[in-house]
Design a protein around this motif. Structure first.
Motif, mmCIF file in Angstrom:
data_model
loop_
_atom_site.group_PDB
_atom_site.id
_atom_site.type_symbol
_atom_site.label_atom_id
_atom_site.label_comp_id
_atom_site.label_asym_id
_atom_site.label_seq_id
_atom_site.Cartn_x
_atom_site.Cartn_y
_atom_site.Cartn_z
ATOM 1 N N UNK A 14 0.962 -1.053 0.000
ATOM 2 C CA UNK A 14 -0.050 -0.006 0.152
ATOM 3 C C UNK A 14 0.802 1.185 0.128
ATOM 4 N N UNK A 15 1.914 1.622 0.834
ATOM 5 C CA UNK A 15 2.623 2.440 1.255
ATOM 6 C C UNK A 15 3.311 2.409 -0.591
ATOM 7 N N UNK A 16 4.197 1.438 -1.199
ATOM 8 C CA UNK A 16 4.528 1.588 -2.208
ATOM 9 C C UNK A 16 3.605 1.623 -3.662
ATOM 10 N N UNK A 17 2.465 1.226 -3.299
ATOM 11 C CA UNK A 17 1.299 2.391 -4.632
ATOM 12 C C UNK A 17 1.132 3.407 -4.628
ATOM 13 N N UNK A 18 1.490 4.025 -2.822
ATOM 14 C CA UNK A 18 0.667 5.051 -2.404
ATOM 15 C C UNK A 18 2.051 6.718 -3.551
ATOM 16 N N UNK A 19 3.165 5.535 -2.820
ATOM 17 C CA UNK A 19 4.216 6.843 -3.165
ATOM 18 C C UNK A 19 4.685 6.295 -4.510
ATOM 19 N N UNK A 20 3.813 5.444 -5.810
ATOM 20 C CA UNK A 20 4.207 5.257 -7.510
ATOM 21 C C UNK A 20 3.174 6.047 -7.981
ATOM 22 N N UNK A 21 1.929 6.175 -6.816
ATOM 23 C CA UNK A 21 0.755 7.104 -6.955
ATOM 24 C C UNK A 21 1.740 8.827 -7.314
ATOM 25 N N UNK A 53 14.033 7.990 -6.129
ATOM 26 C CA UNK A 53 14.979 8.331 -4.916
ATOM 27 C C UNK A 53 14.021 8.155 -3.798
ATOM 28 N N UNK A 54 12.398 8.102 -3.855
ATOM 29 C CA UNK A 54 11.683 8.539 -2.673
ATOM 30 C C UNK A 54 11.021 6.456 -2.999
ATOM 31 N N UNK A 55 11.610 6.021 -4.557
ATOM 32 C CA UNK A 55 10.367 4.551 -4.355
ATOM 33 C C UNK A 55 11.912 3.240 -3.492
#
Length: 148
Positions: A14-21, A53-55
């Motif tokens: 979920x956290x990775x998905x929100x970051x990607x979005x 970098x965020x990912x």
């Protein structure tokens, strides 16, 4: 003996998905700025690098421990609204199984009236194994026999 527990794969996803979005929105806005403001397309490199970098940072962050059980006590980090973040085992009065919004939890009740409530769904752990490990730490700290 130290036991470390990470975030659950579902929560990490979920956290990775929100970051990607969020990254996709950032790159889309940058692309619009390049088109509207007639900027050089190289201006897109900065937001793309920021997203990468965020990912990578989030993946490293989510792979480190959030709950650590040691011989002396426990520490919790990165989880919100849990109550007391760390305590010595001798300060823990008991452990009870609770439920918060339908999610199974373990609540450590401290002698001073404080509590630490851990949602088991947030951790990458077998619920029975986790509660057994916590119980063993409590038993050792309070001079009781090992659980059978």
């Amino acid at each position: 003996m130290t036991s470390d527990y990470r975030l659950s794969p579902a929560l990490t996803a979920r956290l990775l998905g929100l970051t990607m979005l969020g990254g996709a929105v950032l790159v889309a806005v940058a692309t619009l700025l390049v088109a509207v403001a007639d900027l050089h397309s190289a201006a897109l490199i900065v937001p793309v690098i920021l997203v990468v970098v965020a990912m990578v940072g989030l993946m490293a962050w989510s792979n480190s421990w959030v709950v650590r059980l040691t011989e002396d006590g426990y520490q919790v980090r990165r989880l919100r609204n849990i109550g007391v973040q760390n305590a010595h085992w001798r300060a823990v009065e008991d452990m009870v199984a609770t439920e918060l919004d339908g999610v199974p939890c373990v609540t450590l009740r401290l002698r001073d009236g404080g509590t630490t409530t851990l949602a088991l769904g947030a951790l990458h752990v077998n619920s029975n194994e986790f509660t057994h490990t916590v119980a063993e730490h409590l038993n050792r700290a309070h001079g009781l026999r090992k659980l059978g």
